[in-house]
Write a protein that holds these residues in place. Structure first.
Motif, PDB file in Angstrom:
ATOM      1  N   ARG A 146       0.821  -1.205   0.000  1.00 13.91           N
ATOM      2  CA  ARG A 146       0.000   0.000   0.000  1.00 13.91           C
ATOM      3  C   ARG A 146       0.857   1.258   0.000  1.00 13.91           C
ATOM      4  NH1 ARG A 146      -4.607  -0.124   4.082  1.00 13.91           N
ATOM      5  NH2 ARG A 146      -2.895   0.079   5.514  1.00 13.91           N
ATOM      6  N   SER A 147       0.377   2.260  -0.690  1.00 18.50           N
ATOM      7  CA  SER A 147       1.086   3.535  -0.807  1.00 18.50           C
ATOM      8  C   SER A 147       0.959   4.328   0.496  1.00 18.50           C
ATOM      9  CB  SER A 147       0.493   4.357  -1.955  1.00 18.50           C
ATOM     10  OG  SER A 147      -0.799   4.830  -1.590  1.00 18.50           O
ATOM     11  N   PRO A 148       1.841   5.320   0.701  1.00 24.68           N
ATOM     12  CA  PRO A 148       1.695   6.184   1.878  1.00 24.68           C
ATOM     13  C   PRO A 148       0.307   6.829   1.958  1.00 24.68           C
ATOM     14  CG  PRO A 148       3.845   6.505   0.907  1.00 24.68           C
ATOM     15  CD  PRO A 148       3.070   5.611  -0.043  1.00 24.68           C
ATOM     16  N   ARG A 149      -0.230   7.229   0.826  1.00 30.99           N
ATOM     17  CA  ARG A 149      -1.564   7.835   0.802  1.00 30.99           C
ATOM     18  C   ARG A 149      -2.616   6.850   1.318  1.00 30.99           C
ATOM     19  NH1 ARG A 149      -4.157  11.933  -2.188  1.00 30.99           N
ATOM     20  NH2 ARG A 149      -2.151  12.520  -3.080  1.00 30.99           N
ATOM     21  N   GLU A 150      -2.545   5.612   0.867  1.00 32.08           N
ATOM     22  CA  GLU A 150      -3.510   4.590   1.296  1.00 32.08           C
ATOM     23  C   GLU A 150      -3.355   4.259   2.777  1.00 32.08           C
ATOM     24  OE1 GLU A 150      -4.022   1.996  -2.802  1.00 32.08           O
ATOM     25  OE2 GLU A 150      -2.161   1.781  -1.636  1.00 32.08           O
ATOM     26  N   VAL A 151      -2.121   4.207   3.247  1.00 35.63           N
ATOM     27  CA  VAL A 151      -1.881   3.915   4.661  1.00 35.63           C
ATOM     28  C   VAL A 151      -2.407   5.054   5.529  1.00 35.63           C
ATOM     29  CG1 VAL A 151      -0.106   3.526   6.422  1.00 35.63           C
ATOM     30  CG2 VAL A 151       0.068   2.400   4.192  1.00 35.63           C
ATOM     31  N   PHE A 152      -2.148   6.301   5.128  1.00 41.83           N
ATOM     32  CA  PHE A 152      -2.681   7.437   5.886  1.00 41.83           C
ATOM     33  C   PHE A 152      -4.205   7.374   5.945  1.00 41.83           C
ATOM     34  CE2 PHE A 152      -4.779  11.518   5.927  1.00 41.83           C
ATOM     35  CZ  PHE A 152      -4.375  11.993   7.170  1.00 41.83           C
ATOM     36  N   GLN A 153      -4.835   7.091   4.825  1.00 46.23           N
ATOM     37  CA  GLN A 153      -6.299   7.036   4.806  1.00 46.23           C
ATOM     38  C   GLN A 153      -6.811   5.939   5.734  1.00 46.23           C
ATOM     39  OE1 GLN A 153      -8.222   9.472   3.048  1.00 46.23           O
ATOM     40  NE2 GLN A 153      -9.582   8.656   4.616  1.00 46.23           N
ATOM     41  N   SER A 154      -6.127   4.812   5.785  1.00 49.91           N
ATOM     42  CA  SER A 154      -6.508   3.738   6.715  1.00 49.91           C
ATOM     43  C   SER A 154      -6.374   4.198   8.160  1.00 49.91           C
ATOM     44  CB  SER A 154      -5.643   2.499   6.501  1.00 49.91           C
ATOM     45  OG  SER A 154      -5.912   1.919   5.250  1.00 49.91           O
ATOM     46  N   LEU A 155      -5.310   4.928   8.460  1.00 49.51           N
ATOM     47  CA  LEU A 155      -5.117   5.458   9.812  1.00 49.51           C
ATOM     48  C   LEU A 155      -6.220   6.439  10.171  1.00 49.51           C
ATOM     49  CD1 LEU A 155      -3.305   5.727  12.361  1.00 49.51           C
ATOM     50  CD2 LEU A 155      -2.111   7.575  11.151  1.00 49.51           C
ATOM     51  N   LEU A 156      -6.496   7.369   9.286  1.00 55.18           N
ATOM     52  CA  LEU A 156      -7.529   8.372   9.544  1.00 55.18           C
ATOM     53  C   LEU A 156      -8.901   7.721   9.694  1.00 55.18           C
ATOM     54  CD1 LEU A 156      -7.963  11.419   9.864  1.00 55.18           C
ATOM     55  CD2 LEU A 156      -8.381  11.523   7.401  1.00 55.18           C
ATOM     56  N   ASP A 157      -9.213   6.765   8.830  1.00 57.27           N
ATOM     57  CA  ASP A 157     -10.495   6.058   8.934  1.00 57.27           C
ATOM     58  C   ASP A 157     -10.601   5.321  10.264  1.00 57.27           C
ATOM     59  OD1 ASP A 157     -11.102   6.962   6.380  1.00 57.27           O
ATOM     60  OD2 ASP A 157     -10.727   5.029   5.414  1.00 57.27           O
ATOM     61  N   GLY A 158      -9.523   4.654  10.674  1.00 53.57           N
ATOM     62  CA  GLY A 158      -9.528   3.922  11.937  1.00 53.57           C
ATOM     63  C   GLY A 158      -9.753   4.836  13.123  1.00 53.57           C
ATOM     64  N   ILE A 159      -9.140   6.016  13.106  1.00 49.61           N
ATOM     65  CA  ILE A 159      -9.317   6.977  14.201  1.00 49.61           C
ATOM     66  C   ILE A 159     -10.748   7.491  14.232  1.00 49.61           C
ATOM     67  CG2 ILE A 159      -8.664   9.273  15.020  1.00 49.61           C
ATOM     68  CD1 ILE A 159      -5.792   8.598  13.991  1.00 49.61           C
ATOM     69  N   THR A 160     -11.260   7.934  13.086  1.00 46.42           N
ATOM     70  CA  THR A 160     -12.599   8.529  13.075  1.00 46.42           C
ATOM     71  C   THR A 160     -13.692   7.497  13.327  1.00 46.42           C
ATOM     72  OG1 THR A 160     -12.726   8.372  10.664  1.00 46.42           O
ATOM     73  CG2 THR A 160     -11.923  10.449  11.588  1.00 46.42           C
TER      74      THR A 160
END
Length: 147
Positions: A5-19
Motif C-alpha cells: 500500500r502507498s503512503p496515501r492509502e496507509v494514511f487514509q486507513s489510519l484516519l479512517d480507523g481513528i474517526t
C-alpha cells in the motif's frame, strides 16, 4: 503476491480507523520499530517508539476518549520522496459530555516503507481538544507541575 500500500492509502486507513474509533486495529499500520513524534503535545509523551508502545497508547486513548472525531478538508500532498506524504486535515470534534463542538487543525508528515508507517511527525491542535472538554484549568495545572 499482494501489492504494497502507498503512503496515501496507509494514511487514509489510519484516519479512517481513528474517526471510526477502531483504535485496537491502528498499531498494525506501524512497523515494529516505528517512531511517532507528537511535536506540540502539551503534557503527554511527545515521542513513542515501537509498535508495542503505540498499541499501548492507542488503548489508553480509546479507554478515555471523551469526544467523537469527524475528519474533513483532507488534503494529502505527495513529496519528492516516494515514502513521504504531508497530510492536512481538520477534525470536527464533538465532546460527548460537555456537548461542545470545535474544529481542530492537524498536519502529519508520514514516512511509509513496505506498506507500514515507520515515522510520523504530528502537529495537532491540542488546545482545541482541551477547550472543547472544558479542561483548561487541568492543562494549566499539569503544565505548572512539569516546571
Amino acid at each position: 503476491m499482494s501489492e504494497t500500500r502507498s503512503p496515501r492509502e496507509v494514511f487514509q486507513s489510519l484516519l479512517d480507523g481513528i474517526t471510526e474509533g477502531r483504535f485496537a486495529e491502528l498499531a498494525r499500520l506501524y512497523a515494529e520499530d516505528a517512531v511517532v513524534e507528537t511535536v506540540f503535545e502539551p503534557v503527554g509523551p511527545r515521542r513513542l517508539e515501537g509498535r508495542a508502545a503505540l498499541q499501548e497508547r492507542f488503548a489508553q486513548v480509546a479507554a478515555v476518549l471523551p469526544f467523537r472525531l469527524t475528519s474533513k478538508n483532507v488534503v494529502i500532498r505527495e513529496t519528492d520522496d516516494p515514502e513521504v506524504i504531508v497530510a492536512e486535515w481538520d477534525y470536527h470534534v464533538h465532546h460527548r459530555e460537555s456537548g461542545r463542538t470545535v474544529e481542530a487543525a492537524n498536519i502529519q508528515v508520514m514516512r511509509v516503507r513496505d506498506g507500514l508507517i515507520v515515522h510520523t511527525r504530528d502537529f495537532h491542535d491540542h488546545l482545541a481538544l482541551v477547550l472543547v472538554g472544558g479542561n483548561l484549568s487541568q492543562l494549566v495545572a499539569a503544565l505548572d507541575a512539569k516546571q
